[in-house]
Enzyme design. Structure first.
Site, PDB file in Angstrom:
ATOM      1  N   ALA A  57       0.835  -1.206   0.000  1.00 39.50           N
ATOM      2  CA  ALA A  57       0.000   0.000   0.000  1.00 39.50           C
ATOM      3  C   ALA A  57       0.866   1.250   0.000  1.00 39.50           C
ATOM      4  O   ALA A  57       0.631   2.190  -0.771  1.00 39.50           O
ATOM      5  CB  ALA A  57      -0.936  -0.007   1.204  1.00 39.50           C
ATOM      6  N   TYR A  58       1.865   1.296   0.870  1.00 38.93           N
ATOM      7  CA  TYR A  58       2.749   2.459   0.951  1.00 38.93           C
ATOM      8  C   TYR A  58       3.481   2.662  -0.371  1.00 38.93           C
ATOM      9  O   TYR A  58       3.536   3.784  -0.899  1.00 38.93           O
ATOM     10  CB  TYR A  58       3.747   2.262   2.088  1.00 38.93           C
ATOM     11  CG  TYR A  58       4.645   3.458   2.327  1.00 38.93           C
ATOM     12  CD1 TYR A  58       4.175   4.572   3.009  1.00 38.93           C
ATOM     13  CD2 TYR A  58       5.963   3.465   1.877  1.00 38.93           C
ATOM     14  CE1 TYR A  58       4.987   5.669   3.242  1.00 38.93           C
ATOM     15  CE2 TYR A  58       6.786   4.560   2.096  1.00 38.93           C
ATOM     16  CZ  TYR A  58       6.294   5.657   2.776  1.00 38.93           C
ATOM     17  OH  TYR A  58       7.104   6.738   2.991  1.00 38.93           O
ATOM     18  N   SER A  59       4.020   1.579  -0.939  1.00 41.74           N
ATOM     19  CA  SER A  59       4.764   1.681  -2.191  1.00 41.74           C
ATOM     20  C   SER A  59       3.874   2.174  -3.331  1.00 41.74           C
ATOM     21  O   SER A  59       4.264   3.056  -4.105  1.00 41.74           O
ATOM     22  CB  SER A  59       5.376   0.316  -2.555  1.00 41.74           C
ATOM     23  OG  SER A  59       6.279  -0.123  -1.570  1.00 41.74           O
TER      24      SER A  59
END
Length: 250
Positions: A156-158
Site C-alpha cells: 500500500a505504501y509503495s
C-alpha cells in the site's frame, strides 16, 4: 544555516506537527515566509505552533487531508487571512502495516490511499486555483524511494508513493506555463517518528540498500524542499528529486 528568500510568501505545510513537515516549516519561517501548519493531531499541532512561533508568522489548523471539503475550507481560511497562497508542501503521510499483499487488511489499504494519495490530490485541487489567480506557485510533494522501487511487504505504501510521483509529473506538465512548479522528493529512510510504525526488519532491509549506510535527516529534507519552494527553482517542474544516500538507481 543558509536560507532562500521567502519574504512575503505564504506557505501551507501538511503533516507539519512533527518530522519532515515540522522541519520544513521551521526553515520556511526562518526564510521569511508566513506558514500555516496542517495536521490531524491537534495536541501535537498546538505544541508545534508554540515551538515555531519564535521564528515568525505561524498559524495552525487541524485538517484531515483525506476529507476534500475540510481541505477546501481550510485553504479558504488561509487565503482570507493572508491574501494569497504561494507554496504548498505535502508531507502528510502514513506507513500502513508491514505484511504480505495477500494478508494486507482492506481497511488499512484504503486508509493509506486516502491519506498518502487522495490527500495530495485534495490539497492540490483546493490550492492550485489560488495559485493560478496569482500566476505563481510552488508545490512540493513528499513521496519515497518505495514509490520507485517497491518495498516488499509494504504494497500500500509503495503504491501510494508511486502514484504521488506520477501525479506530480502530470500536474507539473499541466501548470508548466502558468508560473507554478510542481516537484516531488523521493527520500530513502529518514529518521522521523513514522519509523515507529515500521518493523525493525523492514528498516534493516531499507538501510542495507543505502550505500551511505545511514538514515537521512529532516534537516537534509528541509534544505532541498526550501530550494524547490523558492523563486530560484524556476526551470524544474514535474521532476523527481532523490534523497537516498546513493540508493536511487534511476
Amino acid at each position: 544555516m543558509n536560507t532562500y528568500n521567502l519574504d512575503g510568501r505564504v506557505a501551507i505545510v501538511t503533516g507539519a506537527a512533527r518530522g519532515m513537515g515540522f522541519a520544513v516549516a521551521e526553515r520556511f519561517l526562518k526564510s521569511g515566509a508566513s506558514v500555516t501548519l496542517w495536521d490531524l493531531n491537534e495536541t501535537a499541532l498546538s505544541d508545534a505552533r508554540q515551538k515555531l512561533s519564535q521564528f515568525g508568522d505561524v498559524h495552525s489548523d487541524s485538517v484531515n487531508v483525506a476529507d476534500f471539503t475540510a481541505v477546501k475550507t481550510a485553504a479558504e481560511r488561509v487565503k482570507q487571512r493572508c491574501g494569497q497562497i504561494d507554496i504548498l508542501i505535502n508531507s502528510a503521510g502514513i506507513a500502513g502495516v508491514n505484511t504480505s499483499l495477500a494478508d494486507y487488511p482492506l481497511d488499512i489499504w484504503n486508509q493509506v490511499m486516502q491519506v498518502n494519495l487522495n490527500g495530495i490530490f485534495h490539497t492540490c485541487k483546493a490550492v492550485v486555483p489560488h495559485m493560478q489567480n496569482n500566476g505563481y506557485g510552488r508545490i512540493v510533494n513528499i513521496a519515497s524511494m518505495a514509490g520507485k522501487d517497491g518495498n516488499p511487504n509494504a504494497s500500500a505504501y509503495s503504491v501510494s508513493k508511486g502514484a504521488v510521483i506520477t501525479l506530480t509529473k502530470s500536474l507539473g506538465k499541466e501548470l508548466a506555463r502558468e508560473g507554478i512548479t510542481v516537484n516531488v522528493v523521493a527520500p530513502a529512510v529518514i529518521e522521523t517518528e513514522m519509523l515507529a510504525d515500521v518493523t525493525e526488519e523492514q528498516i534493516n532491509y531499507m538501510l542495507a540498500k543505502i550505500p551511505m549506510g545511514r538514515m537521512g535527516t529532516v534537516k537534509e529534507i528541509s534544505s532541498l524542499v526550501s530550494w524547490l519552494a523558492s523563486e530560484e527553482c524556476s526551470y524544474s517542474t514535474g521532476a523527481v528529486y532523490d534523497l537516498s544516500g546513493g540508493r536511487a538507481t534511476y
